[in-house]
Design a protein around this motif. Structure first.
Motif, PDB file in Angstrom:
ATOM      1  N   GLN A  33      -9.334   5.687 -10.116  1.00 19.21           N
ATOM      2  CA  GLN A  33      -9.327   4.401  -9.412  1.00 19.21           C
ATOM      3  C   GLN A  33      -8.622   4.579  -8.070  1.00 19.21           C
ATOM      4  N   THR A  34      -9.361   4.439  -7.000  1.00 20.58           N
ATOM      5  CA  THR A  34      -8.766   4.613  -5.672  1.00 20.58           C
ATOM      6  C   THR A  34      -8.025   3.345  -5.263  1.00 20.58           C
ATOM      7  N   GLU A  35      -8.689   2.214  -5.450  1.00 22.69           N
ATOM      8  CA  GLU A  35      -8.088   0.932  -5.067  1.00 22.69           C
ATOM      9  C   GLU A  35      -8.392  -0.102  -6.135  1.00 22.69           C
ATOM     10  N   SER A  77      -7.691  -4.383  -6.848  1.00 22.42           N
ATOM     11  CA  SER A  77      -7.132  -5.678  -6.434  1.00 22.42           C
ATOM     12  C   SER A  77      -7.146  -6.618  -7.619  1.00 22.42           C
ATOM     13  N   SER A 121       2.472  -4.640  -5.469  1.00 19.53           N
ATOM     14  CA  SER A 121       1.523  -4.019  -4.535  1.00 19.53           C
ATOM     15  C   SER A 121       2.115  -2.735  -3.983  1.00 19.53           C
ATOM     16  N   VAL A 163       1.120   1.944  -3.824  1.00 20.49           N
ATOM     17  CA  VAL A 163       0.302   3.046  -4.324  1.00 20.49           C
ATOM     18  C   VAL A 163       1.051   3.667  -5.491  1.00 20.49           C
ATOM     19  N   THR A 200      -3.437   5.496  -6.873  1.00 24.04           N
ATOM     20  CA  THR A 200      -4.212   4.266  -6.966  1.00 24.04           C
ATOM     21  C   THR A 200      -3.493   3.208  -6.154  1.00 24.04           C
ATOM     22  N   SER A 201      -4.186   2.659  -5.201  1.00 20.42           N
ATOM     23  CA  SER A 201      -3.600   1.610  -4.364  1.00 20.42           C
ATOM     24  C   SER A 201      -3.841   0.259  -5.029  1.00 20.42           C
ATOM     25  N   LEU A 202      -2.774  -0.382  -5.420  1.00 18.77           N
ATOM     26  CA  LEU A 202      -2.855  -1.675  -6.093  1.00 18.77           C
ATOM     27  C   LEU A 202      -2.466  -2.784  -5.126  1.00 18.77           C
ATOM     28  N   THR A 203      -3.336  -3.756  -5.021  1.00 21.15           N
ATOM     29  CA  THR A 203      -3.036  -4.953  -4.231  1.00 21.15           C
ATOM     30  C   THR A 203      -3.032  -6.149  -5.167  1.00 21.15           C
ATOM     31  N   GLY A 262      -2.309   8.751   3.676  1.00 20.07           N
ATOM     32  CA  GLY A 262      -3.411   8.297   2.835  1.00 20.07           C
ATOM     33  C   GLY A 262      -3.855   9.290   1.783  1.00 20.07           C
TER      34      GLY A 262
END
Lengths: 114, 116
Positions: A8-10, A12, A87, A89, A108-111, B40
């Protein structure tokens, strides 16, 4: 060879939703350690949890919980009732006892949306 | 609680210049590490250091890089002639004893290096 995959990259989610971050690892070592780190926008790496390969008990710490399953080589991280402050990474990492360097996943970037 | 510290927090340099990144590991720790994270991307291992010598290094850690423990507290990473692609966040980490059952690598807050 050691490898950590965070597919999972991102992600939301809306505040108060639960969210699970996946981590799959590869190693030939029989003894190893798994970690989760949080990297907020400020950039530092905040240690969340360490688990060694002999301890498959799941762990809960407040809103955080971790599910370690050796059979599937996974070490997933669940945040319950997410908050905006979650929020960040999140990185999963593997360390084999023989080398001790960390192998990180791609994060994984979580927003969390208010 | 003891922590790893790093200086400077930010560094801007011109391509070709030498930079030295400094770290003060936790005082009773014996193993030290440098990692880097290009913006990144994931955190990548550079080098580990024990008993005043390099114990392991990655392919990234070429002849342009060197590490030193000049005194009892500092652990430095030197980049001799910086390139644009050296721009990254550099993390120092330390561990008390390698191979022990209950150990976590403690990371410093990072130095953000920008090469122009």
């Amino acid at each position: 060879a050691q490898k950590v995959t965070q597919a999972q990259t991102e992600i939301s989610v809306v505040e108060k939703e639960d969210v699970t971050l996946d981590c799959v690892y590869e190693t030939r070592d029989t003894t190893y350690y798994l970690f989760w780190y949080k990297q907020p926008p400020s950039g530092e790496l905040v240690f969340l949890i360490r688990r060694n390969s002999f301890d498959e008990q799941n762990e809960i710490s407040g809103r955080y919980s971790w599910n370690f399953q050796k059979s599937t080589s996974s070490f997933n991280f669940t945040i319950t009732a997410s908050q905006v402050v979650d929020s960040a990474v999140y990185f999963c990492a593997l360390s084999a006892i023989t080398g001790n360097q960390f192998y990180f996943g791609t994060g994984t970037s979580l927003t969390v949306i208010p | 609680e003891p922590e790893v510290t790093q200086t400077p927090s930010h560094q801007v340099t011109q391509m070709g210049q030498e930079v030295i990144l400094r770290c003060v590991p936790i005082s009773n720790h014996l193993y030290f590490y440098w990692y880097r994270q290009i913006l990144g991307q994931k955190v990548e291992f550079l080098v580990s250091f024990y008993n005043n010598e390099i114990s392991e290094k990655s392919e990234i850690f070429d002849d342009q890089f060197s590490v030193e423990r000049p005194d009892g507290s500092n652990f430095t990473l030197k980049i001799r002639s910086t390139k644009l692609e050296d721009s990254a966040m550099y993390f120092c980490a330390s561990i008390k004893v390698a191979g022990a059952l209950q150990e976590t690598q403690y990371f410093g807050p990072g130095t953000r290096l920008l090469v122009l």
